[in-house]
Scaffold this motif. Structure first.
Motif, mmCIF file in Angstrom:
data_model
loop_
_atom_site.group_PDB
_atom_site.id
_atom_site.type_symbol
_atom_site.label_atom_id
_atom_site.label_comp_id
_atom_site.label_asym_id
_atom_site.label_seq_id
_atom_site.Cartn_x
_atom_site.Cartn_y
_atom_site.Cartn_z
ATOM 1 N N GLN A 149 92.769 -51.439 4.443
ATOM 2 C CA GLN A 149 92.770 -52.059 5.278
ATOM 3 C C GLN A 149 91.819 -51.692 6.275
ATOM 4 N N SER A 150 90.547 -53.071 6.508
ATOM 5 C CA SER A 150 89.213 -52.592 7.216
ATOM 6 C C SER A 150 88.105 -51.610 7.066
ATOM 7 N N THR A 151 88.181 -51.750 5.485
ATOM 8 C CA THR A 151 87.208 -50.894 5.069
ATOM 9 C C THR A 151 85.824 -52.436 4.228
ATOM 10 N N ILE A 152 84.367 -51.822 3.583
ATOM 11 C CA ILE A 152 83.856 -53.288 3.329
ATOM 12 C C ILE A 152 84.052 -52.770 1.852
ATOM 13 N N LEU A 173 81.566 -54.854 12.715
ATOM 14 C CA LEU A 173 82.872 -55.337 12.924
ATOM 15 C C LEU A 173 83.438 -54.015 11.474
ATOM 16 N N ARG A 174 83.503 -54.402 10.762
ATOM 17 C CA ARG A 174 84.726 -53.257 10.249
ATOM 18 C C ARG A 174 84.871 -52.865 11.276
ATOM 19 N N ASP A 175 84.031 -51.191 11.772
ATOM 20 C CA ASP A 175 84.461 -50.413 12.760
ATOM 21 C C ASP A 175 84.944 -50.860 13.940
ATOM 22 N N ILE A 193 76.135 -50.072 2.921
ATOM 23 C CA ILE A 193 77.891 -50.345 4.350
ATOM 24 C C ILE A 193 79.404 -50.482 3.682
ATOM 25 N N ALA A 194 79.168 -49.965 2.970
ATOM 26 C CA ALA A 194 80.655 -50.284 1.867
ATOM 27 C C ALA A 194 80.775 -48.848 1.746
ATOM 28 N N ASP A 195 82.100 -49.694 1.866
ATOM 29 C CA ASP A 195 83.732 -47.787 2.130
ATOM 30 C C ASP A 195 83.155 -47.592 -0.143
#
Length: 241
Positions: A29-32, A186-188, A207-209
């Motif tokens: 959740q809340s990641t890219i 948008l994620r942050d 930008i990805a986790d």
């Protein structure tokens, strides 16, 4: 962290042509999470299989604790699971405003119109260019504007998770940078979860986790995006740079 999306052993394709082979991934959740691979690796088929556009032959897709493998597309949207296909799917005969309203079609009840209108105003705050073009038809927009519109329409639905297929395709570098920065924000700031398929590997991993590399429909490797970006042998073997 909690996995918002869990995909287990997904097999999918078109008729007798199997494209995905036991594909599995977990998206927190809340990641890219960036899904990377060469053309023909099965990335777009994977997204279509998750979003109900292509029916898997086996395997399971769990979203927010619910098995959604066999749910229709409209039911997925109602649950906050949206898909922006390659090219965006903007309807050229409709205006920007009309395209954005499509994102709120699933809403019902007396407050539906106001809720959708408020969501559209939020999209205009994100994309001032769309506000300026609100009466323009889809065919009058530039490639970058159409991509903004496609993403904006998905955001009108107030999703928990967005599947994005090649959002940078054919766009100039400054527009690509803006879209990637928006996804990060948008994620942050809003906690949006993103599953991103992208040929622009550097931008995606920037930008990805997490990153997932696939080849001929199979997962080759996965791990923190920074690790994949720094793995020279992996990049040369599967990502072309």
């Amino acid at each position: 962290m909690t996995a918002l999306l869990e995909v287990e052993g997904l097999n999918s394709g078109y008729g007798r042509l199997q494209v995905l082979h036991d594909f599995s991934v977990a998206v927190e959740q809340s990641t890219i999470t960036a899904v990377l691979g060469a053309n023909g690796a099965g990335k777009s088929t994977m997204l279509k299989s998750l979003s109900g556009l292509v029916r898997p032959t086996s395997g399971k897709v769990v979203f927010d604790g619910e098995d959604i493998t066999k749910l229709p597309v409209e039911a997925l949207i109602q649950r906050g699971f949206t898909h922006v296909p390659e090219g965006g799917g903007v309807i050229p005969e409709l205006t920007v405003e009309e395209n954005l309203r499509l994102g709120g079609l699933w809403r019902t009840g007396p407050s539906a119109a106001k809720t959708t209108a408020d969501a559209i105003d939020e999209v205009y705050d994100l994309f001032e260019r769309l506000r300026e073009r609100r009466t323009f038809h889809g065919h009058q927009l530039s490639g970058g504007e159409r991509q903004m519109l496609a993403l904006g329409r998905a955001l009108v639905a107030k999703p928990k998770m967005v599947l994005l297929d090649e959002p940078s395709l054919g766009l100039a570098p400054p527009i690509v940078a803006r879209i990637m920065a928006l996804l990060r924000d948008l994620r942050d700031q809003q906690g949006l979860t993103v599953l991103l398929v992208e040929q622009n590997v550097g931008s995606a991993l920037g930008i990805a986790d997490e990153g997932v590399v696939i080849s001929v429909g199979k997962v080759v490797t996965r791990g923190p995006a920074a690790d994949l970006q720094s793995d020279v042998k992996l990049r040369h073997a599967y990502l072309g740079f």
